[in-house]
Design a protein around this motif. Structure first.
Motif, PDB file in Angstrom:
ATOM      1  N   THR A  16       0.747  -1.195  -0.206  1.00 37.34           N
ATOM      2  CA  THR A  16       0.151  -0.083  -0.041  1.00 37.34           C
ATOM      3  C   THR A  16       0.698   1.237  -0.076  1.00 37.34           C
ATOM      4  O   THR A  16       2.091   1.238   0.296  1.00 37.34           O
ATOM      5  CB  THR A  16      -0.798   0.005   1.086  1.00 37.34           C
ATOM      6  N   GLN A  17       0.231   2.322  -0.332  1.00 36.95           N
ATOM      7  CA  GLN A  17       1.149   3.599  -0.306  1.00 36.95           C
ATOM      8  C   GLN A  17       1.820   3.965   1.116  1.00 36.95           C
ATOM      9  O   GLN A  17       2.612   4.315   1.096  1.00 36.95           O
ATOM     10  CB  GLN A  17       0.370   4.818  -0.788  1.00 36.95           C
ATOM     11  N   PHE A  18       0.736   3.512   2.074  1.00 28.42           N
ATOM     12  CA  PHE A  18       1.289   3.891   3.645  1.00 28.42           C
ATOM     13  C   PHE A  18       2.423   3.119   3.835  1.00 28.42           C
ATOM     14  O   PHE A  18       3.638   3.398   4.410  1.00 28.42           O
ATOM     15  CB  PHE A  18       0.017   3.622   4.539  1.00 28.42           C
ATOM     16  N   GLU A  19       2.517   1.512   3.368  1.00 23.76           N
ATOM     17  CA  GLU A  19       3.711   0.710   3.670  1.00 23.76           C
ATOM     18  C   GLU A  19       4.723   1.325   2.848  1.00 23.76           C
ATOM     19  O   GLU A  19       5.972   1.514   3.328  1.00 23.76           O
ATOM     20  CB  GLU A  19       3.275  -0.519   3.321  1.00 23.76           C
ATOM     21  N   ASN A  37       6.209  -5.807  13.536  1.00 26.10           N
ATOM     22  CA  ASN A  37       6.174  -4.511  13.115  1.00 26.10           C
ATOM     23  C   ASN A  37       5.255  -4.459  11.882  1.00 26.10           C
ATOM     24  O   ASN A  37       4.592  -3.493  11.828  1.00 26.10           O
ATOM     25  CB  ASN A  37       7.490  -4.081  12.927  1.00 26.10           C
ATOM     26  N   TRP A  38       5.458  -5.357  11.254  1.00 29.94           N
ATOM     27  CA  TRP A  38       4.505  -5.539  10.098  1.00 29.94           C
ATOM     28  C   TRP A  38       3.220  -5.769  10.478  1.00 29.94           C
ATOM     29  O   TRP A  38       2.063  -4.934   9.755  1.00 29.94           O
ATOM     30  CB  TRP A  38       4.768  -6.924   8.884  1.00 29.94           C
ATOM     31  N   GLY A  39       2.866  -6.306  11.552  1.00 31.69           N
ATOM     32  CA  GLY A  39       1.470  -6.428  12.041  1.00 31.69           C
ATOM     33  C   GLY A  39       1.049  -5.125  12.605  1.00 31.69           C
ATOM     34  O   GLY A  39      -0.242  -4.523  12.366  1.00 31.69           O
ATOM     35  N   PHE A  40       1.820  -4.357  13.305  1.00 27.09           N
ATOM     36  CA  PHE A  40       1.409  -2.890  13.629  1.00 27.09           C
ATOM     37  C   PHE A  40       1.097  -2.218  12.381  1.00 27.09           C
ATOM     38  O   PHE A  40      -0.063  -1.317  12.382  1.00 27.09           O
ATOM     39  CB  PHE A  40       2.484  -2.130  14.334  1.00 27.09           C
ATOM     40  N   LEU A  41       1.861  -2.213  11.528  1.00 28.81           N
ATOM     41  CA  LEU A  41       1.473  -1.430  10.039  1.00 28.81           C
ATOM     42  C   LEU A  41      -0.094  -1.712   9.544  1.00 28.81           C
ATOM     43  O   LEU A  41      -0.934  -0.922   9.263  1.00 28.81           O
ATOM     44  CB  LEU A  41       2.588  -1.734   9.064  1.00 28.81           C
ATOM     45  N   ARG A  42      -0.021  -3.186   9.417  1.00 31.05           N
ATOM     46  CA  ARG A  42      -1.498  -3.566   8.821  1.00 31.05           C
ATOM     47  C   ARG A  42      -2.727  -3.349   9.709  1.00 31.05           C
ATOM     48  O   ARG A  42      -3.506  -2.885   9.397  1.00 31.05           O
ATOM     49  CB  ARG A  42      -1.279  -5.257   8.689  1.00 31.05           C
ATOM     50  N   LEU A  47      -7.585  -0.192  11.146  1.00 34.80           N
ATOM     51  CA  LEU A  47      -8.223   0.573  12.099  1.00 34.80           C
ATOM     52  C   LEU A  47      -8.550   1.723  11.503  1.00 34.80           C
ATOM     53  O   LEU A  47      -9.819   2.323  11.912  1.00 34.80           O
ATOM     54  CB  LEU A  47      -7.467   0.766  13.282  1.00 34.80           C
ATOM     55  N   CYS A  48      -7.581   2.405  10.794  1.00 40.73           N
ATOM     56  CA  CYS A  48      -8.034   3.733  10.130  1.00 40.73           C
ATOM     57  C   CYS A  48      -9.281   3.622   9.048  1.00 40.73           C
ATOM     58  O   CYS A  48     -10.056   4.264   8.954  1.00 40.73           O
ATOM     59  CB  CYS A  48      -6.854   4.357   9.237  1.00 40.73           C
ATOM     60  N   VAL A  55      -5.193   7.231   6.572  1.00 44.09           N
ATOM     61  CA  VAL A  55      -4.052   6.471   7.000  1.00 44.09           C
ATOM     62  C   VAL A  55      -2.887   7.396   7.128  1.00 44.09           C
ATOM     63  O   VAL A  55      -2.541   8.002   5.881  1.00 44.09           O
ATOM     64  CB  VAL A  55      -3.809   5.104   6.275  1.00 44.09           C
ATOM     65  N   SER A  56      -2.479   7.815   8.079  1.00 42.00           N
ATOM     66  CA  SER A  56      -1.192   8.799   8.189  1.00 42.00           C
ATOM     67  C   SER A  56       0.033   8.572   8.868  1.00 42.00           C
ATOM     68  O   SER A  56      -0.153   7.939   9.975  1.00 42.00           O
ATOM     69  CB  SER A  56      -2.120   9.950   8.921  1.00 42.00           C
ATOM     70  N   LEU A  57       1.215   8.351   8.029  1.00 36.52           N
ATOM     71  CA  LEU A  57       2.547   8.058   8.477  1.00 36.52           C
ATOM     72  C   LEU A  57       2.783   8.923   9.812  1.00 36.52           C
ATOM     73  O   LEU A  57       3.130   8.429  10.912  1.00 36.52           O
ATOM     74  CB  LEU A  57       3.589   8.241   7.446  1.00 36.52           C
ATOM     75  N   PRO A  58       2.472  10.263   9.765  1.00 36.65           N
ATOM     76  CA  PRO A  58       2.741  11.102  10.967  1.00 36.65           C
ATOM     77  C   PRO A  58       2.249  10.736  12.246  1.00 36.65           C
ATOM     78  O   PRO A  58       2.652  10.542  13.246  1.00 36.65           O
ATOM     79  CB  PRO A  58       2.495  12.626  10.575  1.00 36.65           C
TER      80      PRO A  58
END
Length: 102
Positions: A16-19, A37-42, A47-48, A55-58
Motif C-alpha cells: 500500500t502507499q502507507f507501507e 512490526n508489519w503487524g502494527f502497520l497492517r 483500524l483507520c 491512514v497517516s504516517l505522521p
C-alpha cells in the motif's frame, strides 16, 4: 520476504502507499523490519479504514519509534513511544521466522 508476512500478517504485493511511505521513511528493505512490526502497520491501516479516517504516517509515528538492530545487518523494530504505542505485540512467536524465507 519471509513467509509469515504473507501467511500470518496479511501483507500483500504490491504494498500500500502507507507501507511504501513507511519503508521510504525508515530507508529500509521490507525484510529488514521484524514481523511484529508489519503487524502494527497492517492493523493501523485496518483500524483507520474501519474508523473512516485517513491512514497517516505522521500519526503512526506519533505512537511508535524506530529501534535499530545490531549492525551491520540488524532487524529493525518499533517500540511504543512514551505513551506505549497503540497495539500489543502479535501473539505468534517469530523466533524462527528467518528460516522461512519466501
Amino acid at each position: 520476504m519471509y513467509q509469515c508476512f504473507f501467511r500470518d500478517l496479511g501483507v500483500r504485493l504490491p504494498f500500500t502507499q502507507f507501507e511504501c511511505d513507511f519503508l521510504d521513511f525508515i530507508n529500509s528493505a521490507p525484510c529488514q523490519l521484524h514481523p511484529n512490526n508489519w503487524g502494527f502497520l497492517r492493523v493501523f491501516q485496518v483500524l483507520c479504514t474501519v474508523l473512516g479516517i485517513e491512514v497517516s504516517l505522521p500519526v503512526f509515528l506519533h505512537f511508535y519509534q524506530l529501534k535499530l538492530g545490531v549492525p551491520p545487518y540488524g532487524i529493525l523494530s518499533l517500540n511504543g513511544g512514551r505513551d506505549g504505542g497503540l497495539f500489543t505485540l502479535y501473539s505468534q512467536s517469530y523466533k524462527t521466522f528467518k528460516q522461512e524465507f519466501f
